[in-house]
Motif scaffolding. Structure first.
Motif, mmCIF file in Angstrom:
data_model
loop_
_atom_site.group_PDB
_atom_site.id
_atom_site.type_symbol
_atom_site.label_atom_id
_atom_site.label_comp_id
_atom_site.label_asym_id
_atom_site.label_seq_id
_atom_site.Cartn_x
_atom_site.Cartn_y
_atom_site.Cartn_z
ATOM 1 N N VAL A 180 0.826 -1.201 0.000
ATOM 2 C CA VAL A 180 0.000 0.000 0.000
ATOM 3 C C VAL A 180 0.866 1.259 0.000
ATOM 4 C CG1 VAL A 180 -1.636 1.335 1.395
ATOM 5 C CG2 VAL A 180 -1.993 -1.115 1.065
ATOM 6 N N MET A 181 2.066 1.197 0.616
ATOM 7 C CA MET A 181 2.936 2.384 0.704
ATOM 8 C C MET A 181 3.271 2.954 -0.674
ATOM 9 S SD MET A 181 5.614 1.490 3.757
ATOM 10 C CE MET A 181 6.644 2.857 3.200
ATOM 11 N N ASN A 182 3.255 2.127 -1.700
ATOM 12 C CA ASN A 182 3.571 2.601 -3.052
ATOM 13 C C ASN A 182 2.523 3.554 -3.612
ATOM 14 O OD1 ASN A 182 5.922 0.938 -3.211
ATOM 15 N ND2 ASN A 182 4.609 -0.824 -3.682
ATOM 16 N N TYR A 183 1.350 3.609 -2.949
ATOM 17 C CA TYR A 183 0.247 4.406 -3.480
ATOM 18 C C TYR A 183 -0.212 5.482 -2.488
ATOM 19 C CZ TYR A 183 0.211 0.386 -6.569
ATOM 20 O OH TYR A 183 0.586 -0.596 -7.449
ATOM 21 N N LEU A 184 0.614 5.765 -1.481
ATOM 22 C CA LEU A 184 0.239 6.742 -0.467
ATOM 23 C C LEU A 184 0.906 8.082 -0.733
ATOM 24 C CD1 LEU A 184 0.452 4.649 2.840
ATOM 25 C CD2 LEU A 184 -1.523 5.052 1.375
ATOM 26 N N GLU A 185 0.238 9.144 -0.267
ATOM 27 C CA GLU A 185 0.839 10.464 -0.320
ATOM 28 C C GLU A 185 1.972 10.545 0.701
ATOM 29 O OE1 GLU A 185 -2.110 13.284 0.693
ATOM 30 O OE2 GLU A 185 -2.765 12.231 2.485
ATOM 31 N N GLY A 186 2.773 11.597 0.603
ATOM 32 C CA GLY A 186 4.001 11.695 1.390
ATOM 33 C C GLY A 186 3.828 11.577 2.883
ATOM 34 N N SER A 187 2.851 12.281 3.461
ATOM 35 C CA SER A 187 2.694 12.286 4.918
ATOM 36 C C SER A 187 2.316 10.914 5.456
ATOM 37 C CB SER A 187 1.637 13.318 5.327
ATOM 38 O OG SER A 187 0.386 13.016 4.723
ATOM 39 N N LYS A 188 1.337 10.258 4.826
ATOM 40 C CA LYS A 188 0.925 8.935 5.296
ATOM 41 C C LYS A 188 2.012 7.901 5.037
ATOM 42 C CE LYS A 188 -4.118 9.263 5.219
ATOM 43 N NZ LYS A 188 -5.369 8.704 4.656
ATOM 44 N N ALA A 189 2.692 8.014 3.914
ATOM 45 C CA ALA A 189 3.782 7.074 3.629
ATOM 46 C C ALA A 189 4.878 7.196 4.675
ATOM 47 C CB ALA A 189 4.336 7.329 2.232
ATOM 48 N N GLY A 190 5.175 8.433 5.134
ATOM 49 C CA GLY A 190 6.189 8.625 6.170
ATOM 50 C C GLY A 190 5.775 8.001 7.490
ATOM 51 N N LEU A 191 4.504 8.139 7.867
ATOM 52 C CA LEU A 191 4.029 7.535 9.110
ATOM 53 C C LEU A 191 4.134 6.016 9.059
ATOM 54 C CD1 LEU A 191 0.820 9.680 9.833
ATOM 55 C CD2 LEU A 191 3.034 9.809 11.000
ATOM 56 N N VAL A 192 3.707 5.417 7.935
ATOM 57 C CA VAL A 192 3.758 3.962 7.815
ATOM 58 C C VAL A 192 5.202 3.477 7.814
ATOM 59 C CG1 VAL A 192 3.185 2.008 6.337
ATOM 60 C CG2 VAL A 192 1.556 3.870 6.614
ATOM 61 N N THR A 193 6.086 4.203 7.159
ATOM 62 C CA THR A 193 7.505 3.825 7.149
ATOM 63 C C THR A 193 8.084 3.839 8.551
ATOM 64 O OG1 THR A 193 7.743 4.743 4.917
ATOM 65 C CG2 THR A 193 9.758 4.399 6.199
ATOM 66 N N HIS A 194 7.722 4.851 9.334
ATOM 67 C CA HIS A 194 8.202 4.941 10.721
ATOM 68 C C HIS A 194 7.714 3.756 11.548
ATOM 69 C CE1 HIS A 194 9.234 6.590 14.643
ATOM 70 N NE2 HIS A 194 7.962 6.425 15.015
ATOM 71 N N LEU A 195 6.457 3.379 11.384
ATOM 72 C CA LEU A 195 5.917 2.267 12.163
ATOM 73 C C LEU A 195 6.542 0.935 11.768
ATOM 74 C CD1 LEU A 195 2.113 3.213 12.202
ATOM 75 C CD2 LEU A 195 3.752 3.453 14.068
ATOM 76 N N LEU A 196 6.904 0.787 10.501
ATOM 77 C CA LEU A 196 7.480 -0.470 10.039
ATOM 78 C C LEU A 196 8.958 -0.598 10.374
ATOM 79 C CD1 LEU A 196 5.842 -0.826 6.483
ATOM 80 C CD2 LEU A 196 5.350 -2.207 8.503
ATOM 81 N N SER A 197 9.637 0.531 10.529
ATOM 82 C CA SER A 197 11.098 0.498 10.667
ATOM 83 C C SER A 197 11.594 0.462 12.100
ATOM 84 C CB SER A 197 11.713 1.701 9.953
ATOM 85 O OG SER A 197 11.228 2.914 10.539
ATOM 86 N N ASP A 198 10.766 0.816 13.088
ATOM 87 C CA ASP A 198 11.278 0.891 14.459
ATOM 88 C C ASP A 198 11.250 -0.445 15.181
ATOM 89 O OD1 ASP A 198 8.607 0.538 14.916
ATOM 90 O OD2 ASP A 198 8.269 2.422 15.966
ATOM 91 N N GLY A 199 10.752 -1.485 14.544
ATOM 92 C CA GLY A 199 10.811 -2.815 15.117
ATOM 93 C C GLY A 199 9.733 -3.149 16.115
#
Length: 704
Positions: A669-688
């Motif tokens: 889904v991240m491939n189709y998100l706008e910048g702000s939501k994509a950044g939030l999802v990336t943060h949640l996925l990367s912090d373990g």
């Protein structure tokens, strides 16, 4: 509130009584016969000539008040309580001059009090309230006192107006206004409040009420109000357009925003009108705007006129007279372009099918312990062809195979195309699934089969034109009622008959995907119009499985198109079987690879589904990616950083096999998100830390 002969009887408030409490009012003496007539509603006039007291003013006095369910004239001397807890007799109340109304039969309309009703006292003025002869203080009574204190001559009123329907409608309209005003009061109001309320209702009339209905016993009166328009405009605005034209959309929006009526002639929907466009303008460019018979220009001319501030004057100048006969005509009901049909040469195979229908012995037969209806054998068909064409058996068999390939005939068990011998066949119109198909209207299409690409392009243009005229700008709301009444939709219904014998096997992968995406979305609109939107689980199952089209000689439901064709024959949610069995010929049409983005190009007519749109084979992948981005921007995903929760559309759960596991779905889904939501999802996925995925509720209500 007091009791009169056991019946509750409301009294006038003190301020509604005549100013002169000592004034003598008429005492009415009537015979028992007159009272009986009035109780039956037969008395037409009150007779005041026999007056024992001889007062000369009594002949002009109003008749006494009468209520339904109460004695017409209480006995004299009966004690009645007053609102101020004092008591008085009926004689004293008659002296106080109480006005009243004779309530008509419950099935009859309550008429307007006749004009000229004199006030109780000559010194008391009658206030202006829109109803002549009725005191304004009586109109301002409390809502709890539902009596109307005005004298009405019921018999005379209906006797004079019984033969005039227009008079009844007018009176009922006035009484409706009076009732709405008097019943809506919570207390005593002044004359000005009635006028303000009436003006408010009149000002909103044209914008809110289109049809007024009055129901009378045994009669129905319908008054249709004329809708308002631009002052001084008597002519017609017409403009030529094409589907998916940006300038045409701008012209359409301009006219709609200004509230101007116009006639749109889409040359993609009405191809025969393109020649007229060229003759009138010298080219086929659109948009082209006409004011009556005069060519005005295109979007540039319209913008110049708007910016100059001369729009109103120009409209009145060019449209100040009725539209002449040489102006562009409005589209009328029709089928395909008659010239196109005339140019299409009829294939020999079509003539053969018509001959066989007349000469073959079509009957029910027993085969494999089953009764096979409306069939014939291959040998019988070969013999008819040999006699009719005077040809050899080999050529007759070859003609039979051509008829089968073009879906004029089918093997009853789908085992072969055509063979000579005892194999049983039937015509397409005799297949048992035919009556359930909504692009079959009594007879099959005997015209020469058209290429699937041609039919697909025409369907794309017509449905795009429908959305441009009958959907909101963002395509999230669809006017199904408007579509059902449009000429464009009638053209679509005619077009889908050509699907009966198209060959989808000849389509390229992108052409096939676009063809069935468009067919699914168009069928949903057709299904909502024909059978209505599904409201429960059982209705939804029937909606997606029972609404079918014949495509290439086979039945296709919405479920078969989505899960059988576009998802490469995968099971639908909560289903244990696949749409197509192993021997189903429709498996040859199914796509080879599932593209997850197709879920965002399919609209099932609900508020939670993606917006409705139509596609072309050119740029299909980019269009599907755009549809996915729009879906997630409209609420297909929500992120709560505090609770570390991602809220996804329930579609992602139902078709999880097309997207992968839950965390893989989030990454996809991240491939189709706008910048702000994509950044939030990336943060949640990367912090373990743990990530919670919750699926949103699905709104099954109609997207109208």
């Amino acid at each position: 509130m007091g009791s009169l002969n056991g019946v509750e009887h409301p009294q006038l408030p003190a301020d509604a009584r005549p100013a002169d409490d000592q004034a003598k009012c008429l005492e009415v003496d009537t015979t028992h016969q007159t009272m009986a007539q009035m109780d039956r509603g037969e008395a037409e006039d009150f007779n005041f000539e026999n007056n024992p007291n001889g007062d000369e003013n009594k002949a002009n006095a109003a008749p006494p008040a009468v209520e339904v369910g109460k004695p017409l004239f209480p006995k004299r001397g009966t004690v009645v309580e007053n609102p101020d807890d004092s008591t008085s007799t009926v004689d004293e109340q008659e002296q106080e001059g109480i006005d009243g109304v004779i309530t008509p039969h419950s099935h009859l309309p309550k008429p307007e009090p006749p004009p000229g009703l004199a006030p109780t006292s000559p010194d008391e003025p009658v206030k202006e309230n829109g109803f002549s002869g009725i005191r304004a203080d009586l109109l301002g009574r409390s809502k709890s006192l539902t009596e109307t204190f005005a004298t009405v001559d019921i018999g005379k009123f209906f006797k004079e107006r019984s033969n005039s329907l227009s008079a009844i409608a007018k009176r009922l309209s006035q009484i409706g206004d009076y009732k709405n005003e008097s019943d809506g009061e919570e207390g005593s109001e002044s004359e000005s409040s009635f006028k303000e309320e009436k003006k408010k209702n009149e000002s909103n009339c044209d914008s809110v009420v289109e049809v007024s209905e009055y129901n009378i016993s045994g009669l129905r009166v319908v008054v249709r109000l004329k809708s308002g328009g631009e002052d001084g405009i008597k002519g017609r605005i017409s403009f030529f357009s094409r589907s998916n034209c940006r300038d045409c959309s701008a012209v359409r929006s301009f006219f709609k925003q200004r509230g101007l009526r116009f006639v749109e002639i889409n040359v993609d929907v009405y191809p025969q009108r393109e020649k007229e466009l060229i003759e009138r303008t010298g080219n086929s460019q659109v948009p082209k705007i006409f004011f009556n018979e005069k060519l005005f220009g295109g979007l540039v001319a319209l913008n110049s006129l708007r910016n100059s501030g001369e729009m109103e004057g120009k409209l009145k100048e060019m449209l100040g007279k009725p539209c002449p006969g040489d102006a562009p005509a409005t589209p009328v009901y029709g089928f395909d372009d008659p010239e196109e049909e005339a140019e299409a040469a009829e294939e020999e195979i079509v003539g053969m099918a018509r001959v066989l229908r007349q000469k073959l012995p079509i009957e029910d037969r027993l085969m494999r312990m089953k009764i096979v209806r409306n069939c014939f054998s291959g040998a019988q068909m070969v013999e008819v062809l040999i006699q009719h064409l005077d040809c050899g058996r080999k050529k007759a068999v070859e003609i039979g195979k051509q008829l089968a390939r073009k879906h004029f005939i089918h093997h009853v068990f789908g085992e072969n195309d055509f063979e000579d011998g005892n194999h049983l066949y039937r015509f397409l119109e005799h297949e048992p699934y035919i009556p359930r198909c909504y692009n079959f209207r009594g007879t099959t299409n005997d015209r020469s089969p058209k290429p699937a690409v041609m039919v697909g392009k025409k369907m794309y243009k017509i449905m795009s034109a429908i959305l441009e005229s009958y959907a909101s700008d963002d395509r999230s709301h669809v006017d199904y009622d408007g579509i059902s009444k449009s000429e464009e939709f009638r053209r679509y219904v005619n077009l889908v008959e050509d699907l009966q014998r198209v060959d989808p096997l000849g389509l390229s992968p992108d052409e096939k995907t676009a063809f069935f995406l468009n067919l699914y979305n168009a069928m949903v609109i057709h299904a909502v119009i024909r059978v209505g939107s599904p409201e429960g689980v059982t209705d939804r199952r029937s909606f997606y499985s029972d609404f079918q089209y014949i495509v290439g000689g086979s039945p296709y439901s919405l479920n078969a198109i989505k899960n059988g064709i576009l998802r490469s024959n995968r099971r639908s949610p909560y289903s244990l079987i696949k749409p197509f069995s192993s021997g189903d010929k429709r498996l040859e049409v199914a796509v080879d690879r599932v593209n997850p983005t197709i879920h965002f190009g399919l609209c099932n007519g609900t508020k939670s589904s993606p917006t409705v749109r139509f596609f072309t084979a050119q740029g299909l992948e980019a269009a599907l990616r755009s549809a996915a981005r729009e879906f997630f921007q409209r609420g297909g995903i929500e992120v709560d950083l505090e609770t570390r929760t991602v809220y996804l559309s329930r579609t992602m759960k139902w078709f999880g096999g097309d997207f992968g596991q839950e965390k893989e779905i989030v990454k996809w889904v991240m491939n189709y998100l706008e910048g702000s939501k994509a950044g939030l999802v990336t943060h949640l996925l990367s912090d373990g830390a743990a990530l919670h995925i919750v699926y949103q509720n699905y709104d099954w209500s109609l997207n109208s």
